[in-house]
Design an enzyme around this catalytic site. Sequence first.
Site, mmCIF file in Angstrom:
data_model
loop_
_atom_site.group_PDB
_atom_site.id
_atom_site.type_symbol
_atom_site.label_atom_id
_atom_site.label_comp_id
_atom_site.label_asym_id
_atom_site.label_seq_id
_atom_site.Cartn_x
_atom_site.Cartn_y
_atom_site.Cartn_z
ATOM 1 N N GLY A 70 -62.021 88.858 38.566
ATOM 2 C CA GLY A 70 -62.306 87.666 37.654
ATOM 3 C C GLY A 70 -61.340 86.543 37.959
ATOM 4 O O GLY A 70 -61.747 85.355 38.068
ATOM 5 N N THR A 71 -60.036 87.029 37.893
ATOM 6 C CA THR A 71 -59.094 85.928 38.078
ATOM 7 C C THR A 71 -58.905 85.247 39.485
ATOM 8 O O THR A 71 -59.032 84.029 39.623
ATOM 9 C CB THR A 71 -57.591 86.751 37.820
ATOM 10 O OG1 THR A 71 -57.491 87.310 36.707
ATOM 11 C CG2 THR A 71 -56.622 85.814 38.300
ATOM 12 N N GLN A 169 -66.446 88.165 29.974
ATOM 13 C CA GLN A 169 -66.776 89.155 28.825
ATOM 14 C C GLN A 169 -68.172 89.220 28.537
ATOM 15 O O GLN A 169 -68.461 90.120 27.572
ATOM 16 C CB GLN A 169 -65.907 88.622 27.814
ATOM 17 C CG GLN A 169 -64.446 88.762 27.847
ATOM 18 C CD GLN A 169 -63.928 90.141 27.894
ATOM 19 O OE1 GLN A 169 -64.579 91.120 27.570
ATOM 20 N NE2 GLN A 169 -62.506 90.330 28.329
ATOM 21 N N SER A 189 -66.788 89.703 36.408
ATOM 22 C CA SER A 189 -65.881 90.869 36.828
ATOM 23 C C SER A 189 -66.549 92.219 36.383
ATOM 24 O O SER A 189 -66.917 92.177 35.257
ATOM 25 C CB SER A 189 -64.356 90.623 36.003
ATOM 26 O OG SER A 189 -63.587 91.645 36.512
ATOM 27 N N HIS A 191 -65.064 95.394 35.753
ATOM 28 C CA HIS A 191 -64.319 96.107 35.081
ATOM 29 C C HIS A 191 -64.346 96.196 33.517
ATOM 30 O O HIS A 191 -64.029 97.003 32.952
ATOM 31 C CB HIS A 191 -62.785 96.436 35.486
ATOM 32 C CG HIS A 191 -61.959 95.474 35.069
ATOM 33 N ND1 HIS A 191 -61.194 95.426 33.958
ATOM 34 C CD2 HIS A 191 -61.605 94.266 35.543
ATOM 35 C CE1 HIS A 191 -60.305 94.492 33.882
ATOM 36 N NE2 HIS A 191 -60.680 93.503 34.594
ATOM 37 N N CYS A 313 -50.135 90.420 27.915
ATOM 38 C CA CYS A 313 -49.698 89.747 29.189
ATOM 39 C C CYS A 313 -49.394 90.632 30.004
ATOM 40 O O CYS A 313 -49.145 92.037 29.689
ATOM 41 C CB CYS A 313 -48.586 88.722 29.004
ATOM 42 S SG CYS A 313 -47.670 88.909 27.820
HETATM 43 N N1 PLP Z 1 -61.668 85.865 32.135
HETATM 44 C C1 PLP Z 1 -61.515 86.691 30.956
HETATM 45 C C2 PLP Z 1 -62.463 85.947 29.656
HETATM 46 C C3 PLP Z 1 -60.890 87.663 30.912
HETATM 47 O O1 PLP Z 1 -61.054 88.473 29.764
HETATM 48 C C4 PLP Z 1 -60.416 88.308 31.971
HETATM 49 C C5 PLP Z 1 -59.560 89.762 31.917
HETATM 50 O O2 PLP Z 1 -58.783 89.647 31.073
HETATM 51 C C6 PLP Z 1 -60.472 87.821 33.248
HETATM 52 C C7 PLP Z 1 -61.202 86.461 33.212
HETATM 53 C C8 PLP Z 1 -59.736 88.290 34.306
HETATM 54 O O3 PLP Z 1 -60.524 89.194 35.078
HETATM 55 P P1 PLP Z 1 -59.994 90.179 35.877
HETATM 56 O O4 PLP Z 1 -59.244 91.324 35.179
HETATM 57 O O5 PLP Z 1 -61.031 90.872 36.686
HETATM 58 O O6 PLP Z 1 -58.920 89.671 36.846
#
Ligand code: PLP
Length: 373
Positions: A70-71, A169, A189, A191, A313
């Site tokens: 997701g990042t 989410q 994402s 996971h 974090c």
């Molecule tokens: N966006 C949200 C709202 C999240 O909760 C998270 C994960 O903590 C992410 C993005 C990032 O996703 P990923 O862990 O797949 O990089």
Amino acid sequence: VNSIYLDYNATAPLRPVVRVAMDSVRGLPLNPSSVHRMGQEAKKRLEAARKTIADAISVFPHEIIFTASGTEANNIALRGFAERTLLVAATEHASVAALGARLGAATLPVDENGRLRLDALAQALAQLNRPALVSVMLANNETGVIQPIAEIAAIAHAHGALLHCDAVQALGKIPLDAGLLGVDLLTLSAHKAGGPIGAGALVARGNAVPQPLLVGGGQESGRRAGTENLAAIAGFAALVSEVAHCPEAKEMQRLRDRLEARIAAMVPDAVIHAHQAPRLPNTSNIAMPGVNSETQLMHFDLAGFCVSAGSACSSGRIAPSHVLSAMGVAPELAQSSIRASLGWATTEVEIEAFAEAWIGLYQRLKMRDRASA
Ligand code: PLP
């Protein structure tokens, strides 16, 4: 490990159907860019996965760009439109918030329920003399608060802006239809819902075509170079097939509401953040007044419960929550808040045990305070 896991918003245990789908691919030499028969087989499986995910969220398959997280998808979305002015909501996940700060984004305020101030959005957009990219998440990872994305999209579009929505989410917890939401860019994402870590996607709809972040081979139609992680992507598609209609949402909500009701009945001082707002069915963010969240986490961990405070974090340390602070929650209260997030394998017995542990901890600490006063 013997534990009760209530941290699904951090990551979820892999679902059995996902494991089966991944095992059917893992270890095979499947590179979708190869021209031989194994390559063709890989390509077939990759495109089948893309179609499964596209159909589930009402987009075209070619609008899906597979990523490693997701990042990464958030990074492509925010960095991919350098010519636009960036506006991000104050309660975004770090992968949007920290990046936005680095890219000079303006921050959009939320109200006391954590919902975006639509008046502030319209005003900010009206003042710009360049087209904008607005980034607002569908559901918050810390509080579960759901944003009125369709209304936000209408406002953004009326001002010629694009809307990016981080729906990480939301997947599997609330219905997810990119057409109904009216977003231009959508982040997923796998996971958080029981898929593999290492599979994500950016959905880039219509004319919203981001500049690539990773350049090299022509994978993902030149929008994200690098050999596709087919096992993870196969798991992602199996996940989406399983959760498209949010099969556990009702039960998660019943258990979450039960947890909150039990705590509120025994501890009237407890504060359940954003409980007036539309929220994900699985998330509860609760303050135990006078008891700091690190103390709570330590006690709960020793008792076998996995919950979290703020957002973890990467150092594992607890940062003060920018989400609660943007909602105007007083710092002492924010620092005594923890999040429990439920998921597909959560049981009533686990929730009863956690409610008892929470109430028990509060009563023990209050008794100790009284004895020392
Ligand atoms: N966006 C949200 C709202 C999240 O909760 C998270 C994960 O903590 C992410 C993005 C990032 O996703 P990923 O862990 O797949 O990089």
